[in-house]
Write an enzyme that holds these catalytic residues in place. Structure first.
Site, PDB file in Angstrom:
ATOM      1  N   ASN A  94       0.870  -1.069   0.027  1.00  0.00           N
ATOM      2  CA  ASN A  94      -0.046  -0.082  -0.160  1.00  0.00           C
ATOM      3  C   ASN A  94       0.935   1.323   0.208  1.00  0.00           C
ATOM      4  O   ASN A  94       0.511   2.252   0.637  1.00  0.00           O
ATOM      5  CB  ASN A  94      -1.036  -0.134   1.248  1.00  0.00           C
ATOM      6  CG  ASN A  94      -2.240  -0.715   0.899  1.00  0.00           C
ATOM      7  OD1 ASN A  94      -3.007  -0.389  -0.447  1.00  0.00           O
ATOM      8  ND2 ASN A  94      -2.913  -1.599   1.686  1.00  0.00           N
ATOM      9  N   ASP A 117      -8.450  -6.268  -7.919  1.00  0.00           N
ATOM     10  CA  ASP A 117      -8.075  -5.166  -8.264  1.00  0.00           C
ATOM     11  C   ASP A 117      -6.470  -5.171  -8.258  1.00  0.00           C
ATOM     12  O   ASP A 117      -5.936  -4.126  -8.856  1.00  0.00           O
ATOM     13  CB  ASP A 117      -8.659  -4.007  -7.480  1.00  0.00           C
ATOM     14  CG  ASP A 117      -8.724  -4.321  -6.049  1.00  0.00           C
ATOM     15  OD1 ASP A 117      -8.260  -5.450  -5.570  1.00  0.00           O
ATOM     16  OD2 ASP A 117      -9.036  -3.392  -5.246  1.00  0.00           O
TER      17      ASP A 117
END
Length: 263
Positions: free
Chosen positions: A155, A253
DNA sequence: ATGGTCGGTGTCCGA
């Protein structure tokens, strides 16, 4: 003795929904090790049998609804894992975000770093504290296991090359200095972003938002990484992101990232 | 055009 292996990482965004994609991808890309993130399932429903049939053993740490991480190992090429550990020793946490296992003297860690929601939020504070703990614990891991790979959904887009629109993302979550400086600190312990050891096409990303036809427009970020320790750097011969499964029907995703190395 | 899309034991929350 050395073995040439492929190691991978993939945030599957629900292993229940994505199991067919995972099995198809493993059939096309029979990697030796893969770290999975965002299983979004409890351990009692982990698809042990289906993976076994595909030739993979697994260690996993799941939880209801959110998070959950696993390591799959190809049974034909990898020894049985030992010293399986869950989460960060210095950061007690209900959320299942890290699993590590040893394969001989090679240590493999699959991590799902906190998303952080938005800069300045409570979740962002949790992300910074979590990353600080990862840095501290990773230093320990490296001292006991010089041959280490830390893979997962970090992330964090390490720099502007990893962002489709750096101006729009400047100082935003996944791209902020607070996050990038921590990623750099992790590397400074003696890790390398395997992707950047090789020439890569511009605008190569690993995640695209489901909204706004993000993938079709290649509005993505490179936030999934295969980090390898100093001891493995010269043994790494390739590193790539495979965007193929992102084109399939009902995709995650995220796309998988893969590196080849001798251990 | 200030939304939009996924997945989850969900009818909002997290990503």
């Amino acid at each position: 003795m050395t073995n040439l292996i492929d190691i991978a990482t993939w945030n599957v965004n629900s292993l229940k929904v994505r199991l067919p994609h995972l099995l198809q991808w493993l059939q096309n890309n029979p990697v030796d090790l893969i770290g999975l993130q965002e299983l979004k399932m409890t351990d009692n429903v982990f698809p042990v049998d289906a993976l076994e049939e595909a030739g993979y053993g697994a260690v996993f740490a799941g939880q209801k609804t959110y998070n959950g991480v696993a390591i799959l190992y190809k049974k034909a090429t990898m020894p049985t894992p030992s010293d399986v550990t869950v989460n960060l020793p210095s950061f007690p946490d209900e959320q299942k975000r890290v699993i590590g296992a040893s394969f001989g003297d090679f240590r493999f860690v699959s991590a799902y770093v906190v998303n952080g929601s938005e800069v300045g939020s409570d979740k962002f504070e949790y992300k910074k504290a979590w990353l600080d703990a990862l840095i501290a614990d990773c230093a320990q891991w490296l001292s006991s296991n010089p041959k280490l790979a830390l893979v997962g959904d970090f992330n964090i887009a390490p720099d502007d090359r990893d962002v489709h629109d750096p101006a729009a993302w400047k100082d935003q979550v996944l791209c902020s200095e607070d996050e990038r400086s921590r990623f750099e600190k992790l590397l400074s312990l003696g890790l390398h972003d395997s992707f950047r050891l090789f020439e890569q096409a511009d605008k190569t990303f690993s995640w695209w938002d489901y909204r706004q036809r993000g993938f079709q427009k290649n509005r993505g970020l490179r936030i999934d990484h295969v980090l390898i320790s100093d001891a493995l750097k010269s043994n790494c011969t390739a590193s790539k992101i495979d965007r193929t499964p992102r084109k399939w029907e009902k995709p995650s995703d995220h796309a998988p990232a893969v590196a080849t190395l001798s251990i």
